[in-house]
Motif scaffolding. Structure first.
Motif, PDB file in Angstrom:
ATOM      1  N   ASN A 129       3.603   4.950  -9.888  1.00  0.00           N
ATOM      2  CA  ASN A 129       3.612   6.372 -10.226  1.00  0.00           C
ATOM      3  C   ASN A 129       2.389   6.698 -11.085  1.00  0.00           C
ATOM      4  O   ASN A 129       2.411   6.584 -12.303  1.00  0.00           O
ATOM      5  N   GLU A 130       1.304   7.095 -10.420  1.00  0.00           N
ATOM      6  CA  GLU A 130       0.044   7.310 -11.125  1.00  0.00           C
ATOM      7  C   GLU A 130       0.143   8.433 -12.160  1.00  0.00           C
ATOM      8  O   GLU A 130      -0.437   8.359 -13.234  1.00  0.00           O
ATOM      9  N   HIS A 173      12.228   2.920  -5.399  1.00  0.00           N
ATOM     10  CA  HIS A 173      10.987   2.350  -5.906  1.00  0.00           C
ATOM     11  C   HIS A 173       9.762   3.153  -5.469  1.00  0.00           C
ATOM     12  O   HIS A 173       8.707   3.060  -6.098  1.00  0.00           O
ATOM     13  N   ARG A 174       9.894   3.936  -4.410  1.00  0.00           N
ATOM     14  CA  ARG A 174       8.765   4.793  -4.010  1.00  0.00           C
ATOM     15  C   ARG A 174       8.462   5.822  -5.101  1.00  0.00           C
ATOM     16  O   ARG A 174       7.346   6.311  -5.212  1.00  0.00           O
ATOM     17  N   PHE A 175       9.471   6.149  -5.911  1.00  0.00           N
ATOM     18  CA  PHE A 175       9.294   7.125  -6.981  1.00  0.00           C
ATOM     19  C   PHE A 175       8.949   6.471  -8.312  1.00  0.00           C
ATOM     20  O   PHE A 175       8.369   7.114  -9.177  1.00  0.00           O
ATOM     21  N   THR A 176       9.318   5.197  -8.468  1.00  0.00           N
ATOM     22  CA  THR A 176       9.143   4.570  -9.776  1.00  0.00           C
ATOM     23  C   THR A 176       7.914   3.673  -9.849  1.00  0.00           C
ATOM     24  O   THR A 176       7.144   3.753 -10.805  1.00  0.00           O
ATOM     25  N   ALA A 178       0.825  -1.211   0.000  1.00  0.00           N
ATOM     26  CA  ALA A 178       0.000   0.000   0.000  1.00  0.00           C
ATOM     27  C   ALA A 178       0.860   1.263   0.000  1.00  0.00           C
ATOM     28  O   ALA A 178       0.495   2.269  -0.607  1.00  0.00           O
ATOM     29  N   ILE A 179       2.023   1.198   0.660  1.00  0.00           N
ATOM     30  CA  ILE A 179       2.917   2.363   0.689  1.00  0.00           C
ATOM     31  C   ILE A 179       3.612   2.542  -0.664  1.00  0.00           C
ATOM     32  O   ILE A 179       3.631   3.635  -1.234  1.00  0.00           O
ATOM     33  N   LEU A 180       4.166   1.455  -1.195  1.00  0.00           N
ATOM     34  CA  LEU A 180       4.916   1.566  -2.447  1.00  0.00           C
ATOM     35  C   LEU A 180       4.018   1.950  -3.620  1.00  0.00           C
ATOM     36  O   LEU A 180       4.445   2.667  -4.526  1.00  0.00           O
ATOM     37  N   LEU A 181       2.773   1.470  -3.592  1.00  0.00           N
ATOM     38  CA  LEU A 181       1.858   1.797  -4.683  1.00  0.00           C
ATOM     39  C   LEU A 181       1.018   3.033  -4.379  1.00  0.00           C
ATOM     40  O   LEU A 181       0.087   3.357  -5.097  1.00  0.00           O
ATOM     41  N   ARG A 182       1.355   3.698  -3.269  1.00  0.00           N
ATOM     42  CA  ARG A 182       0.826   5.024  -2.928  1.00  0.00           C
ATOM     43  C   ARG A 182      -0.645   5.039  -2.554  1.00  0.00           C
ATOM     44  O   ARG A 182      -1.311   6.074  -2.639  1.00  0.00           O
ATOM     45  N   LEU A 241       1.112  -8.081 -14.984  1.00  0.00           N
ATOM     46  CA  LEU A 241       0.883  -6.670 -14.649  1.00  0.00           C
ATOM     47  C   LEU A 241       0.732  -6.488 -13.139  1.00  0.00           C
ATOM     48  O   LEU A 241      -0.111  -5.717 -12.672  1.00  0.00           O
ATOM     49  N   ASP A 242       1.590  -7.191 -12.387  1.00  0.00           N
ATOM     50  CA  ASP A 242       1.550  -7.147 -10.922  1.00  0.00           C
ATOM     51  C   ASP A 242       2.659  -6.223 -10.430  1.00  0.00           C
ATOM     52  O   ASP A 242       3.810  -6.641 -10.281  1.00  0.00           O
ATOM     53  N   SER A 243       2.337  -4.973 -10.181  1.00  0.00           N
ATOM     54  CA  SER A 243       3.350  -3.977  -9.827  1.00  0.00           C
ATOM     55  C   SER A 243       4.093  -4.314  -8.549  1.00  0.00           C
ATOM     56  O   SER A 243       5.309  -4.129  -8.460  1.00  0.00           O
ATOM     57  N   TYR A 244       3.357  -4.790  -7.535  1.00  0.00           N
ATOM     58  CA  TYR A 244       4.022  -5.044  -6.253  1.00  0.00           C
ATOM     59  C   TYR A 244       4.974  -6.237  -6.347  1.00  0.00           C
ATOM     60  O   TYR A 244       6.117  -6.169  -5.884  1.00  0.00           O
TER      61      TYR A 244
END
Length: 240
Positions: free
Chosen positions: A177-178, A171-174, A31-35, A134-137
């Motif tokens: 990134n909506e 990775h928090r920036f990449t 939840a944090i990494l995907l904002r 397509l699994d970002s996490y």
């Protein structure tokens, strides 16, 4: 409460056979990494425990791990908050990451064993599978696992926690990134420039080509930043 439950159980990444503390850890980290959780959001143990269907013990364990990662911070009477990583901080970590990894990969290749190469190849296949789903996490987690497995062969174990922290906060920036995702086709959004470069790095390592592997790795990290986080790229260029 419903919103927190939806956020933490979205995509059900964690498996029932895992320890509950690990399930909570990955749910909150995702939840944090995907904002879904933003910097400054309060993480209340009772609410997370209710959303995840567990006691507060596993939640407390997960939050302690996330504090070690630098993703949350304890703020006394304010409780536990999602931390913030500024662009200048992330830019410096990206620069440190490039320096550590390119040095490490040159040292790792002469020490590479067939078992280690098989491990790295297996991680690469898992990473490509996460990209296809397509699994970002999962892609984020497997990307770090792939890079850290490469580095671990260098024998510079004291630097591994530093590299881990640098990769995670970059990775928090990449990832997730909506703003960057708008107007980009879903498949391109998930893959970006990474897939072919990961495979090229692996092939250079398998071929024992240290300089080539280090050069591809450097260009890979720079390309990921340029594609997913132009603001981070600007901070790197503007920094000291």
């Amino acid at each position: 409460m419903t919103e927190i439950a939806e956020i933490l159980n979205d995509n059900a990444w964690a498996l029932a056979r895992e320890r509950k503390g690990n399930v909570v850890y990955h749910a909150v980290k995702r939840a944090i990494l995907l904002r879904a959780f933003k910097a400054g959001d309060a993480l209340i143990e009772q609410q997370i425990a209710a959303a995840m269907g567990c006691s507060q013990g596993p939640v407390r364990e997960a939050l302690m791990r996330l504090e070690q990662d630098g993703l949350v911070a304890r703020r006394g009477y304010q409780g536990t908050l999602v931390s913030d990583t500024s662009a200048p901080e992330a830019a410096k970590m990206a620069q440190i990451r490039i320096e550590i990894e390119t040095t490490g990969i040159r040292m790792a290749i002469p020490a590479m064993t067939s078992r280690k190469l098989d491990e790295i190849g297996g991680l690469l296949e898992e990473l490509e599978g996460a990209e296809d789903r397509l699994d970002s996490y999962a892609k984020s987690d497997l990307d770090r696992a792939f890079h850290l497995a490469l580095f671990s062969a260098s024998g510079m174990h004291a630097l591994e926690p530093i590299l881990t922290r640098c990769c995670l906060h970059m990775h928090r920036f990449t990832f997730g990134n909506e703003a960057r995702a708008k107007g980009v086709a879903a498949n391109d959004y998930q893959r970006g420039p990474s897939r072919d470069q990961h495979r090229a790095i692996f092939e250079a390592i398998a071929g024992g080509r240290s300089d080539e592997a280090a050069d591809i790795l450097r260009r890979h990290v720079e390309a990921v930043i340029a594609y997913w986080a132009p603001d981070l790229q600007t901070a790197m260029m503007d920094g000291p």
